[in-house]
Design a protein around this motif. Structure first.
Motif, PDB file in Angstrom:
ATOM      1  N   VAL A  11       0.427  13.977  10.699  1.00  0.00           N
ATOM      2  CA  VAL A  11      -0.266  13.238   9.638  1.00  0.00           C
ATOM      3  C   VAL A  11       0.548  13.290   8.354  1.00  0.00           C
ATOM      4  O   VAL A  11       0.726  12.274   7.667  1.00  0.00           O
ATOM      5  CB  VAL A  11      -1.672  13.836   9.396  1.00  0.00           C
ATOM      6  CG1 VAL A  11      -2.289  13.229   8.135  1.00  0.00           C
ATOM      7  CG2 VAL A  11      -2.590  13.609  10.585  1.00  0.00           C
ATOM      8  N   ARG A  15       3.664   7.325   7.274  1.00  0.00           N
ATOM      9  CA  ARG A  15       4.097   6.355   6.255  1.00  0.00           C
ATOM     10  C   ARG A  15       3.564   4.960   6.600  1.00  0.00           C
ATOM     11  O   ARG A  15       4.132   3.947   6.163  1.00  0.00           O
ATOM     12  CB  ARG A  15       5.629   6.323   6.165  1.00  0.00           C
ATOM     13  CG  ARG A  15       6.258   7.675   5.836  1.00  0.00           C
ATOM     14  CD  ARG A  15       7.730   7.578   5.507  1.00  0.00           C
ATOM     15  NE  ARG A  15       7.989   6.697   4.395  1.00  0.00           N
ATOM     16  CZ  ARG A  15       7.851   7.016   3.106  1.00  0.00           C
ATOM     17  NH1 ARG A  15       7.468   8.222   2.776  1.00  0.00           N
ATOM     18  NH2 ARG A  15       8.105   6.130   2.165  1.00  0.00           N
ATOM     19  N   CYS A  17       1.127   3.035   5.669  1.00  0.00           N
ATOM     20  CA  CYS A  17       0.833   2.053   4.625  1.00  0.00           C
ATOM     21  C   CYS A  17       1.630   2.339   3.360  1.00  0.00           C
ATOM     22  O   CYS A  17       1.182   2.043   2.249  1.00  0.00           O
ATOM     23  CB  CYS A  17      -0.662   1.943   4.352  1.00  0.00           C
ATOM     24  SG  CYS A  17      -1.568   3.461   4.332  1.00  0.00           S
ATOM     25  N   LEU A  21       1.132   1.881  -1.284  1.00  0.00           N
ATOM     26  CA  LEU A  21       0.736   3.073  -2.043  1.00  0.00           C
ATOM     27  C   LEU A  21       1.604   3.202  -3.294  1.00  0.00           C
ATOM     28  O   LEU A  21       2.810   3.409  -3.188  1.00  0.00           O
ATOM     29  CB  LEU A  21       0.886   4.332  -1.171  1.00  0.00           C
ATOM     30  CG  LEU A  21       0.056   4.335   0.116  1.00  0.00           C
ATOM     31  CD1 LEU A  21       0.428   5.534   0.989  1.00  0.00           C
ATOM     32  CD2 LEU A  21      -1.438   4.359  -0.207  1.00  0.00           C
ATOM     33  N   PRO A  25       3.366   7.837   0.010  1.00  0.00           N
ATOM     34  CA  PRO A  25       2.488   8.632   0.867  1.00  0.00           C
ATOM     35  C   PRO A  25       2.474  10.103   0.468  1.00  0.00           C
ATOM     36  O   PRO A  25       3.523  10.680   0.200  1.00  0.00           O
ATOM     37  CB  PRO A  25       3.104   8.465   2.269  1.00  0.00           C
ATOM     38  CG  PRO A  25       4.011   7.293   2.176  1.00  0.00           C
ATOM     39  CD  PRO A  25       4.487   7.253   0.751  1.00  0.00           C
ATOM     40  N   PRO A  27      -0.362  12.554   2.154  1.00  0.00           N
ATOM     41  CA  PRO A  27      -1.678  12.806   2.758  1.00  0.00           C
ATOM     42  C   PRO A  27      -2.238  14.143   2.295  1.00  0.00           C
ATOM     43  O   PRO A  27      -1.543  15.156   2.373  1.00  0.00           O
ATOM     44  CB  PRO A  27      -1.390  12.810   4.263  1.00  0.00           C
ATOM     45  CG  PRO A  27      -0.068  12.103   4.402  1.00  0.00           C
ATOM     46  CD  PRO A  27       0.698  12.421   3.158  1.00  0.00           C
ATOM     47  N   PHE A  87      -6.171   9.263   3.324  1.00  0.00           N
ATOM     48  CA  PHE A  87      -5.556  10.551   2.989  1.00  0.00           C
ATOM     49  C   PHE A  87      -4.627  10.467   1.775  1.00  0.00           C
ATOM     50  O   PHE A  87      -4.282  11.493   1.214  1.00  0.00           O
ATOM     51  CB  PHE A  87      -4.739  11.076   4.180  1.00  0.00           C
ATOM     52  CG  PHE A  87      -5.542  11.323   5.427  1.00  0.00           C
ATOM     53  CD1 PHE A  87      -6.915  11.476   5.386  1.00  0.00           C
ATOM     54  CD2 PHE A  87      -4.903  11.410   6.656  1.00  0.00           C
ATOM     55  CE1 PHE A  87      -7.651  11.701   6.538  1.00  0.00           C
ATOM     56  CE2 PHE A  87      -5.621  11.640   7.816  1.00  0.00           C
ATOM     57  CZ  PHE A  87      -6.997  11.780   7.765  1.00  0.00           C
ATOM     58  N   CYS A  88      -4.189   9.268   1.417  1.00  0.00           N
ATOM     59  CA  CYS A  88      -3.223   9.116   0.323  1.00  0.00           C
ATOM     60  C   CYS A  88      -3.852   8.376  -0.859  1.00  0.00           C
ATOM     61  O   CYS A  88      -4.749   7.537  -0.667  1.00  0.00           O
ATOM     62  CB  CYS A  88      -1.998   8.334   0.806  1.00  0.00           C
ATOM     63  SG  CYS A  88      -1.124   9.137   2.169  1.00  0.00           S
ATOM     64  N   ARG A 102      -7.327   3.461   1.994  1.00  0.00           N
ATOM     65  CA  ARG A 102      -6.581   2.556   2.878  1.00  0.00           C
ATOM     66  C   ARG A 102      -7.317   2.427   4.211  1.00  0.00           C
ATOM     67  O   ARG A 102      -7.659   3.427   4.848  1.00  0.00           O
ATOM     68  CB  ARG A 102      -5.175   3.085   3.128  1.00  0.00           C
ATOM     69  CG  ARG A 102      -4.250   2.994   1.954  1.00  0.00           C
ATOM     70  CD  ARG A 102      -4.056   1.622   1.377  1.00  0.00           C
ATOM     71  NE  ARG A 102      -3.720   0.601   2.366  1.00  0.00           N
ATOM     72  CZ  ARG A 102      -3.553  -0.686   2.071  1.00  0.00           C
ATOM     73  NH1 ARG A 102      -3.719  -1.123   0.839  1.00  0.00           N
ATOM     74  NH2 ARG A 102      -3.249  -1.541   3.013  1.00  0.00           N
ATOM     75  N   GLU A 104      -6.323   1.531   7.023  1.00  0.00           N
ATOM     76  CA  GLU A 104      -5.582   1.937   8.226  1.00  0.00           C
ATOM     77  C   GLU A 104      -5.873   3.386   8.631  1.00  0.00           C
ATOM     78  O   GLU A 104      -5.703   3.776   9.781  1.00  0.00           O
ATOM     79  CB  GLU A 104      -4.064   1.836   7.978  1.00  0.00           C
ATOM     80  CG  GLU A 104      -3.553   0.451   7.644  1.00  0.00           C
ATOM     81  CD  GLU A 104      -3.562   0.164   6.136  1.00  0.00           C
ATOM     82  OE1 GLU A 104      -4.348   0.802   5.414  1.00  0.00           O
ATOM     83  OE2 GLU A 104      -2.794  -0.706   5.701  1.00  0.00           O
ATOM     84  N   CYS A 105      -6.252   4.192   7.636  1.00  0.00           N
ATOM     85  CA  CYS A 105      -6.154   5.643   7.802  1.00  0.00           C
ATOM     86  C   CYS A 105      -7.184   6.242   8.781  1.00  0.00           C
ATOM     87  O   CYS A 105      -6.818   6.906   9.744  1.00  0.00           O
ATOM     88  CB  CYS A 105      -6.262   6.303   6.434  1.00  0.00           C
ATOM     89  SG  CYS A 105      -5.596   7.957   6.387  1.00  0.00           S
ATOM     90  N   LEU A 108      -6.865   5.431  12.426  1.00  0.00           N
ATOM     91  CA  LEU A 108      -5.641   5.988  12.996  1.00  0.00           C
ATOM     92  C   LEU A 108      -5.762   7.477  13.288  1.00  0.00           C
ATOM     93  O   LEU A 108      -5.290   7.975  14.311  1.00  0.00           O
ATOM     94  CB  LEU A 108      -4.498   5.740  11.998  1.00  0.00           C
ATOM     95  CG  LEU A 108      -3.078   6.090  12.418  1.00  0.00           C
ATOM     96  CD1 LEU A 108      -2.669   5.296  13.650  1.00  0.00           C
ATOM     97  CD2 LEU A 108      -2.129   5.778  11.257  1.00  0.00           C
ATOM     98  N   TRP A 109      -6.424   8.216  12.388  1.00  0.00           N
ATOM     99  CA  TRP A 109      -6.345   9.680  12.461  1.00  0.00           C
ATOM    100  C   TRP A 109      -7.652  10.409  12.729  1.00  0.00           C
ATOM    101  O   TRP A 109      -7.650  11.506  13.303  1.00  0.00           O
ATOM    102  CB  TRP A 109      -5.769  10.213  11.142  1.00  0.00           C
ATOM    103  CG  TRP A 109      -4.372   9.819  10.864  1.00  0.00           C
ATOM    104  CD1 TRP A 109      -3.922   9.015   9.858  1.00  0.00           C
ATOM    105  CD2 TRP A 109      -3.195  10.207  11.599  1.00  0.00           C
ATOM    106  NE1 TRP A 109      -2.561   8.886   9.910  1.00  0.00           N
ATOM    107  CE2 TRP A 109      -2.086   9.608  10.970  1.00  0.00           C
ATOM    108  CE3 TRP A 109      -2.983  11.006  12.729  1.00  0.00           C
ATOM    109  CZ2 TRP A 109      -0.785   9.788  11.431  1.00  0.00           C
ATOM    110  CZ3 TRP A 109      -1.688  11.171  13.188  1.00  0.00           C
ATOM    111  CH2 TRP A 109      -0.616  10.573  12.540  1.00  0.00           C
TER     112      TRP A 109
HETATM  113  S1  SF4 Z   1      -3.245   6.593   3.780  1.00  0.00           S
HETATM  114 FE1  SF4 Z   1      -3.347   7.434   5.883  1.00  0.00          FE
HETATM  115  S2  SF4 Z   1      -2.433   5.819   7.199  1.00  0.00           S
HETATM  116 FE2  SF4 Z   1      -1.779   5.404   5.064  1.00  0.00          FE
HETATM  117  S3  SF4 Z   1       0.204   6.468   4.823  1.00  0.00           S
HETATM  118 FE3  SF4 Z   1      -1.410   7.880   4.111  1.00  0.00          FE
HETATM  119  S4  SF4 Z   1      -1.868   9.131   5.931  1.00  0.00           S
HETATM  120 FE4  SF4 Z   1      -0.795   7.286   6.675  1.00  0.00          FE
END
Ligand code: SF4
Length: 193
Positions: A11, A15, A17, A21, A25, A27, A87-88, A102, A104-105, A108-109
């Motif tokens: 995690v 990178r 997204c 940012l 990034p 996280p 996370f970011c 974001r 996407e986060c 994804l995780w």
């Molecule tokens: S916000 Fe989440 S998905 Fe986007 S770069 Fe950070 S850890 Fe990765």
């Protein structure tokens, strides 16, 4: 199965997204497999981004006050895991407000991380994004209505408003939060810790 430590390293190298940012990034999350309480918030602000410590700001101070936990206990990741919806740090919008986490986060995780947190008994859903993801159709029309219906989501979830100082007026208008929900929140969390 991957270890939690290995997954968190993965995690922290994410990178996905990065192009969106403004500060790049970084996280910010923390967890150990023994944790029994999970806090799912929104996304880091600038102070959290700078320090790499979640809830290391005035909102965090208020959340700790709600929980009646000191910093040492709050940051004991063997007991409390902290994983936001994004996370970011996502930056600010044209009006200077916080951008949403974001998108996407979490898809994804989150599921991968939670699969390695087998002892979690209670997730605090702080704010609308966490409530939307984890309560789905069960959430009410507004955050206020969702939080007011907190008993309906026990024992796995407990929805909370964001402890931002911008919500001070909300707290004054909704006295039941301090008189009914917070005592139950503290009893549950302290019991699990
Ligand atoms: S916000 Fe989440 S998905 Fe986007 S770069 Fe950070 S850890 Fe990765």
């Amino acid at each position: 199965m991957a270890s939690l430590a290995a997954l968190l390293r993965e995690v922290r190298a994410c990178r996905v997204c990065a192009a969106h940012l403004p500060l790049g990034p970084r996280p910010v999350l923390r967890a150990k497999a023994t944790a029994r309480v999970l806090i799912i918030g929104q996304a880091p602000g600038t102070k959290v981004h700078e320090t790499g410590i979640p809830w290391n700001d005035r909102s965090g101070d208020r959340l700790r006050e709600w929980l009646q936990l000191d910093r040492a206990t709050f940051y004991d990741e063997t007991r409390i895991a902290i994983m936001p919806m994004g996370f970011c740090y996502p930056g600010v919008d044209a009006n200077g407000g916080d951008r949403p986490p974001r998108r996407e986060c979490a898809p994804l995780w989150h599921a991968r991380i939670m699969a390695l947190l087998p002892r979690i008994e209670l997730a605090l859903l702080v704010g609308s994004y966490a409530q939307a993801r984890y309560l789905g159709d069960r959430r009410r029309a507004t955050v206020t209505d969702t939080v007011r219906a907190w008993r309906d989501f026990a024992p796995a979830y407990l929805p909370l408003p964001h402890p931002s100082w911008r919500n001070t007026g909300w707290l004054k208008r909704n006295r039941w939060f301090a008189t009914e929900l917070l005592p139950a929140l503290r009893e549950r969390v302290h019991g699990l810790l």
